[in-house]
Design an enzyme around this catalytic site. Structure first.
Site, PDB file in Angstrom:
ATOM      1  N   ASP A  17       5.548  -2.187   1.702  1.00 21.35           N
ATOM      2  CA  ASP A  17       4.348  -1.404   1.286  1.00 21.35           C
ATOM      3  C   ASP A  17       3.382  -2.312   0.469  1.00 21.35           C
ATOM      4  O   ASP A  17       3.722  -2.789  -0.428  1.00 21.35           O
ATOM      5  CB  ASP A  17       4.730  -0.060   0.492  1.00 21.35           C
ATOM      6  CG  ASP A  17       3.629   0.765   0.274  1.00 21.35           C
ATOM      7  OD1 ASP A  17       3.146   1.404   1.352  1.00 21.35           O
ATOM      8  OD2 ASP A  17       3.180   0.993  -0.867  1.00 21.35           O
ATOM      9  N   HIS A  65       1.284   7.538   8.978  1.00 24.29           N
ATOM     10  CA  HIS A  65       1.261   8.307   8.076  1.00 24.29           C
ATOM     11  C   HIS A  65      -0.191   8.415   7.260  1.00 24.29           C
ATOM     12  O   HIS A  65      -0.416   9.348   6.464  1.00 24.29           O
ATOM     13  CB  HIS A  65       2.499   8.637   7.016  1.00 24.29           C
ATOM     14  CG  HIS A  65       2.302   7.271   6.320  1.00 24.29           C
ATOM     15  ND1 HIS A  65       2.529   6.134   6.763  1.00 24.29           N
ATOM     16  CD2 HIS A  65       2.495   7.265   5.178  1.00 24.29           C
ATOM     17  CE1 HIS A  65       2.658   5.104   5.900  1.00 24.29           C
ATOM     18  NE2 HIS A  65       2.579   5.769   4.772  1.00 24.29           N
ATOM     19  N   ASP A  66      -0.762   7.351   7.563  1.00 20.00           N
ATOM     20  CA  ASP A  66      -1.930   7.247   6.657  1.00 20.00           C
ATOM     21  C   ASP A  66      -3.336   7.258   7.489  1.00 20.00           C
ATOM     22  O   ASP A  66      -4.278   6.836   6.882  1.00 20.00           O
ATOM     23  CB  ASP A  66      -1.896   5.723   5.846  1.00 20.00           C
ATOM     24  CG  ASP A  66      -1.022   5.629   4.775  1.00 20.00           C
ATOM     25  OD1 ASP A  66      -0.715   6.442   4.017  1.00 20.00           O
ATOM     26  OD2 ASP A  66      -0.590   4.372   4.570  1.00 20.00           O
ATOM     27  N   ASP A  94      11.619   1.667   3.737  1.00 19.75           N
ATOM     28  CA  ASP A  94      10.337   1.290   3.122  1.00 19.75           C
ATOM     29  C   ASP A  94      10.496   0.647   1.848  1.00 19.75           C
ATOM     30  O   ASP A  94      11.311   1.275   0.985  1.00 19.75           O
ATOM     31  CB  ASP A  94       9.605   2.725   2.941  1.00 19.75           C
ATOM     32  CG  ASP A  94       8.160   2.689   3.326  1.00 19.75           C
ATOM     33  OD1 ASP A  94       7.471   1.418   2.863  1.00 19.75           O
ATOM     34  OD2 ASP A  94       7.566   3.299   4.050  1.00 19.75           O
ATOM     35  N   GLU A 112       3.049  -4.240   5.486  1.00 16.06           N
ATOM     36  CA  GLU A 112       1.718  -3.402   5.541  1.00 16.06           C
ATOM     37  C   GLU A 112       0.885  -4.455   4.566  1.00 16.06           C
ATOM     38  O   GLU A 112       1.042  -4.654   3.541  1.00 16.06           O
ATOM     39  CB  GLU A 112       1.794  -2.274   4.828  1.00 16.06           C
ATOM     40  CG  GLU A 112       0.390  -1.549   4.833  1.00 16.06           C
ATOM     41  CD  GLU A 112       0.359  -0.302   3.813  1.00 16.06           C
ATOM     42  OE1 GLU A 112      -0.322   0.491   4.104  1.00 16.06           O
ATOM     43  OE2 GLU A 112       0.658  -0.674   2.746  1.00 16.06           O
TER      44      GLU A 112
HETATM   45  C1  NOJ Z   1       0.520   2.501   1.504  1.00 18.00           C
HETATM   46  C2  NOJ Z   1       1.389   3.804   1.991  1.00 18.00           C
HETATM   47  O1  NOJ Z   1       1.279   3.598   3.481  1.00 18.00           O
HETATM   48  C3  NOJ Z   1       0.632   4.797   1.438  1.00 18.00           C
HETATM   49  O2  NOJ Z   1       0.971   6.005   2.072  1.00 18.00           O
HETATM   50  C4  NOJ Z   1       0.741   4.737   0.166  1.00 18.00           C
HETATM   51  O3  NOJ Z   1      -0.017   5.877  -0.546  1.00 18.00           O
HETATM   52  C5  NOJ Z   1       0.213   3.606  -0.579  1.00 18.00           C
HETATM   53  N1  NOJ Z   1       0.740   2.314   0.293  1.00 18.00           N
HETATM   54  C6  NOJ Z   1       0.713   3.390  -1.994  1.00 18.00           C
HETATM   55  O4  NOJ Z   1       2.086   3.196  -1.863  1.00 18.00           O
END
Ligand code: NOJ
Length: 557
Positions: A203, A330-331, A98, A262
């Site tokens: 990210d 994970h989000d 990441d 992302e």
């Molecule tokens: C996206 C990540 O997937 C998430 O878990 C994180 O809280 C935010 N970006 C900030 O880095």
């Protein structure tokens, strides 16, 4: 269509904190992951995406990095990480890391320096601005709300200025307009690539370039103090392409690696400017157009909407770029709980969702536990919640008078915390994840839903995933075949063909708990062609194309 390994790869996401704990401190770690590599190899995946494992005070579970070139204490040492890479490579598994460079931790030495004085050489690594005055009150430089609630600016008394943080106040945004910062990040990327990693998941990169002049948002406030959560304004600003191109030209192009970025708020129209090979920027992106559908698009419209989005992205990127396929990470909440049925048809619907993700155009991403059908969690109180974004939101709503019960009723099903409970390995205490107290409570259903049970059952979701992954390696049309949707208006049945030269696969999916029907091609019914995979264990096509609840099948025509 150019053939490359990352188009063929099945990627498995490991949230190390919740994967496997080796030392009983309740937190997953790298030696724990190493101890489960046989499991991942048996599953058949090609790439591991490691959520951040760098040094971090863990305000946002590793997405707040205080040293980009070292490993988080709780996860182990650099030697452990090197061993992990070596053992993965020996098994033919690649690792992508990441890359979190929209922001760092406020405990990163750069930030500690930066906040020391206005003329510190590191000042410009971050985004500092003087406040505004109104009615004798000091106000932040603009009205932006952080994506994690509250003002996006934090006042720093030492230098009487504010710094920008689009996420938590412990995640100050890096300033990509600062040439020194840019070259530090490129050096750091090179350092990891030289260690032998196979790419990056990047990210929140759509936010890296801020809009010129940091203007106020004109939208309606989303916060009682007048702040506006305006991700559109923060996203995809001019200059972003230049950053990716520089990363590619100076660093990434020198290695045989993959990148997946992302990027919320990306439309199909923008996509190729990021992922077309001649642009020399990225390989693929995670767009999030699909993820909100279960929450915001009700029953009957959801599947047609899913199809429409997939078709748009297919048309926009096929042959010119590449796409990714995922329903959870994970989000996001657990896919079987929001897209499938985590009750009576948990097994069937989890298999159906897996079938979809592995047979659609694009690279499939499996989030840990998905392959055993892990479900959402019945969170009973905010005390069970660790996530900084939900805790901040709760503080904001509590201040507005909402009760905890009401807040949790709204949030329980959609919170990202659902994905973060520990992996369920067996039916022993805490699902075999740790011998200590887990950092986040294990889902109480671990006695029934766990890896050991899944491996021992030939009809499990796990074994079905193994077959799916193996199919993807056997039938190139599953990767490179053209896609043709056959059911654009159907509200429950999704059927499509994938064709490459003389190989055609047909996937038929009943996205519902009711029986359904799909007219199968005559040749198939007459015995030409065959079933490659069926979540009802069928060996011949069902009569009159009848479909059982959540039935999924892949046919070779
Ligand atoms: C996206 C990540 O997937 C998430 O878990 C994180 O809280 C935010 N970006 C900030 O880095």
């Amino acid at each position: 269509m150019v053939r490359v390994w990352w188009k063929e790869a099945v990627i498995y996401q490991v949230y190390v904190r919740s994967f496997m704990d080796s030392d009983g401190d309740g937190i997953g770690d790298i030696p724990g992951l190493i101890s489960r590599l046989d499991y991942l190899q048996e599953l058949g995946i090609d790439v591991i995406w490691l959520n951040p494992v760098y040094k971090s005070p863990n305000d946002d579970n590793g997405y707040d990095i205080s040293d980009y070139r070292d490993i988080m204490d709780e996860f182990g040492t650099m030697a452990d990480w090197e061993k992990l890479l070596e053992l993965c490579h020996a098994r033919g598994i690649k690792i992508i890391m990441d890359l979190v460079v929209n922001h760092s931790s406020d405990e990163h030495p750069w930030f500690l320096e930066s906040r020391r004085s206005r003329d510190n050489p590191y000042r410009n690594y971050y985004i500092w601005r003087p406040g505004r005055e109104a009615g004798g009150k000091k106000l932040p430089p603009n009205n932006w709300e952080s994506l994690f609630s509250g003002s996006a600016w934090e006042y720093d008394g030492g230098t009487d200025e504010y710094y920008l943080h689009l996420f938590s106040r412990k995640q100050p945004d890096l300033n990509w307009d600062c040439p020194r910062l840019r070259s530090e990040i490129l050096d750091m990327m090179t350092w990891w690539l030289d260690k032998g990693i196979d790419g990056f998941r990047m990210d929140a990169v759509h936010l890296m370039q801020k809009p010129a002049g940091l203007p106020d948002s004109k939208k309606k406030p989303t916060h009682r103090e007048g702040y506006v959560n305006d991700e559109d304004l923060y996203s995809h600003n001019p200059g972003l392409h230049g950053i990716f191109h520089e990363m590619y030209r100076k660093v990434l192009s020198r290695y045989d690696v993959m990148t997946v970025a992302e990027m919320n708020r990306t439309t199909p129209a923008m996509a190729n400017d990021y992922v077309a090979p001649e642009r020399e920027e990225l390989n693929m992106i995670f767009h999030f157009e699909i993820c909100g559908l279960p929450q915001y698009v009700p029953g009957k419209k959801r599947i047609p909407a899913l199809n429409r989005i997939q078709e748009k992205w297919y048309r926009a990127t096929w042959g010119t770029g590449w796409n990714s396929q995922f329903f959870n990470n994970h989000d996001l909440p657990r896919q079987v709980s929001v897209w499938g049925d985590d009750g009576p048809y948990r097994v069937e619907s989890a298999k159906l969702l897996g079938t979809y993700l592995h047979t659609m155009p694009g690279s499939p991403y499996i989030y840990q536990g998905e392959e055993i059908g892990m479900t959402n969690v019945p969170f009973g109180s905010m005390e069970d919640i660790n996530d900084v974004s939900l805790r901040n939101e709760w503080a904001k709503c509590a201040a507005g008078g909402e009760t905890e019960e009401h807040f949790l009723d709204r949030k329980r099903k959609w919170t990202r915390e659902n994905a973060r409970t520990p992996m369920q390995w067996d039916s022993s205490e805490n699902g075999g994840f740790t011998t200590g107290k887990p950092w986040l409570k294990v889902n109480p259903n671990y006695r029934d839903i766990n890896v050991e049970a899944a491996r021992g059952d030939d009809n499990s979701i796990y074994h079905y995933y193994r077959k799916l992954i193996a199919l993807r390696k056997t039938y190139p049309s599953m990767v490179y075949g053209e896609y043709k949707l056959l059911t654009p208006w159907n509200r429950r049945i999704v059927a499509y063909r994938r064709t490459l030269e003389d190989q055609t696969l047909l996937t038929v999916l009943n996205f519902s708990g009711k029986p359904g029907k799909f007219p199968l091609p005559r040749a198939l019914v007459k015995g030409k062609g065959k079933i490659l995979l069926s979540n009802y264990g069928r060996e011949t096509p069902p009569e009159e194309g009848r479909l059982d609840p959540w039935e999924a099948a892949v046919y070779l025509l």
